[in-house]
Design an enzyme around this catalytic site. Structure first.
Site, PDB file in Angstrom:
ATOM      1  N   CYS A 109      38.845  26.741   4.703  1.00 19.05           N
ATOM      2  CA  CYS A 109      38.539  25.520   5.216  1.00 19.05           C
ATOM      3  C   CYS A 109      40.030  24.581   5.162  1.00 19.05           C
ATOM      4  O   CYS A 109      40.167  23.869   5.948  1.00 19.05           O
ATOM      5  CB  CYS A 109      37.586  24.479   4.387  1.00 19.05           C
ATOM      6  SG  CYS A 109      37.163  22.935   4.926  1.00 19.05           S
ATOM      7  N   CYS A 206      30.200  23.832  -0.364  1.00 15.01           N
ATOM      8  CA  CYS A 206      29.481  22.754   0.234  1.00 15.01           C
ATOM      9  C   CYS A 206      28.332  23.079   1.289  1.00 15.01           C
ATOM     10  O   CYS A 206      27.484  22.304   1.053  1.00 15.01           O
ATOM     11  CB  CYS A 206      30.706  21.714   0.898  1.00 15.01           C
ATOM     12  SG  CYS A 206      31.176  22.588   2.422  1.00 15.01           S
TER      13      CYS A 206
END
EC number: 2.8.1.13
Length: 361
Positions: A109, A206
């Site tokens: 990410c 997440c």
């Protein structure tokens, strides 16, 4: 007041670190713009009872970031990166597990979204820099070349997750918290009266807010495709499993088989759909190979003596690193290491300076 006023985009996640980053930069006199990445469809992961999971990048975090920006009186934007996140992070996460590797989505990410796409957006706004709340330090060396160093707070240091930064990116990235401890950051949050001053740390991945990554993988790719045998290193079949993606190197719990000694996962063979297990001694390896190396120094022409970290919470150990063709490298440890896991990052250090790293094959 900072006499060199800059336009700085702050990646605001809704947590205390990025909020303090924005507040400090504004206090220093910079033109600060808050920007939050919307990376997944929050309703998709909502619990039936409305429970809020302790992860980063949730809908609550977006609201918190917006309210902090309002309190600081800075512009705030939410950038929709859902499609890119699915393609670059979630699909990669699933591909890795279904290929017998254990991925690190936080590094991915950072590499593909935050310090690529978001940095591009910052430059489109003619910003001088993108700032984040990472605990790491970027500073020039004696030759004026930017380098990445560990954060001062060794318990929070995040340099491991940032090894993919390029020298060019480091000229446009700022980590204002790198020289602080977490306690000092929370003191600043209280001083600024930020609503997130006492907010808990985010946990887990997440996009797997309940921590059940097996359920997530099966929802994404289906179940039953990689069922097979659990095989001892001697070749003896000990039982069956319900998917190679349920296992990772070094795993001991959940094997469901009886043996005279504790057994650990020592290998995963996706082609044969086998989970290989063995005694603890079989976990030790004296070397590994990494692919897709990113060097923050000139790639060494001769074997390099450095320290290598093979997991975020792993203590670095002395190693010799030798570059190989096709942007790969061989790492030979001074003493065998336990639980070397394909798919994780191996990061090279000289003291507190990051030299580079790559993905364990």
């Amino acid at each position: 007041m900072n006499t060199t006023r800059k336009r700085i985009v702050v990646a605001m996640s809704g947590g205390v670190d990025s909020s303090v980053t924005a507040a400090l930069l504004k206090e220093q006199g910079h033109e600060v713009i808050g920007m939050t990445m919307q990376i997944w469809d929050y309703s998709r992961f909502a619990a039936p009872d409305g429970e809020t999971f302790g992860t980063c990048c949730s809908l609550d975090d977006v609201h918190d970031a917006r309210r902090v920006a309002e309190g600081l009186d800075i512009p705030f934007y939410v950038i929709n990166f859902e499609e890119a996140f699915q393609r670059q992070v979630i699909d990669h996460f699933c591909d890795e597990y279904f290929s017998g590797r254990t991925p690190n989505p936080c590094v991915m990410c950072n590499q593909r979204l935050k310090f690529d796409l978001l940095l591009r957006r910052a430059r489109e706004l003619e910003a001088d820099a993108l700032a984040t709340g990472h605990y790491a330090i970027i500073e020039p060396d004696a030759d004026g070349r930017f380098m990445l160093r560990k954060g001062r707070d060794q318990g929070k240091d995040q340099s491991y997750f940032l090894f993919t930064l390029t020298p060019e990116q480091m000229t446009r990235v700022m980590f204002p918290l790198g020289g602080m401890t977490k306690e000092e950051v929370r003191e600043h949050a209280a001083r600024f009266d930020l609503r997130v001053a006492e907010k808990a740390e985010s946990q887990d991945i997440c996009f797997v807010p309940d921590g059940d990554y097996v359920r997530f993988l099966e929802e994404e790719r289906g179940a039953g495709k990689l069922d097979g045998e659990i095989v001892h290193v001697s070749g003896k079949v000990l039982g069956r499993h319900r998917g190679t993606y349920r296992y990772t190197i070094g795993q001991r719990r959940g094997l469901g088989i009886a043996w005279s000694e504790p057994l650990f996962v020592t290998g995963i063979d996706v082609e044969e759909r086998q989970v290989i297990v063995g005694e603890k001694s079989h976990l030790h390896r004296d070397r590994l190979t990494v692919r897709e190396c990113n060097w923050q120094i000139d790639p060494p022409e001769q074997p390099l003596q450095a320290a290598c970290r093979i997991r975020y919470r792993h203590r670095e150990v002395p190693a010799q690193i030798r570059t190989l063709p096709d942007n790969r490298a061989e790492v030979v440890f001074s003493q065998p290491q336990q639980g070397i896991t394909p798919g994780q990052a191996a990061v090279f250090y000289d003291g507190d300076r990051v030299l580079g790293g790559g993905w364990i094959e």
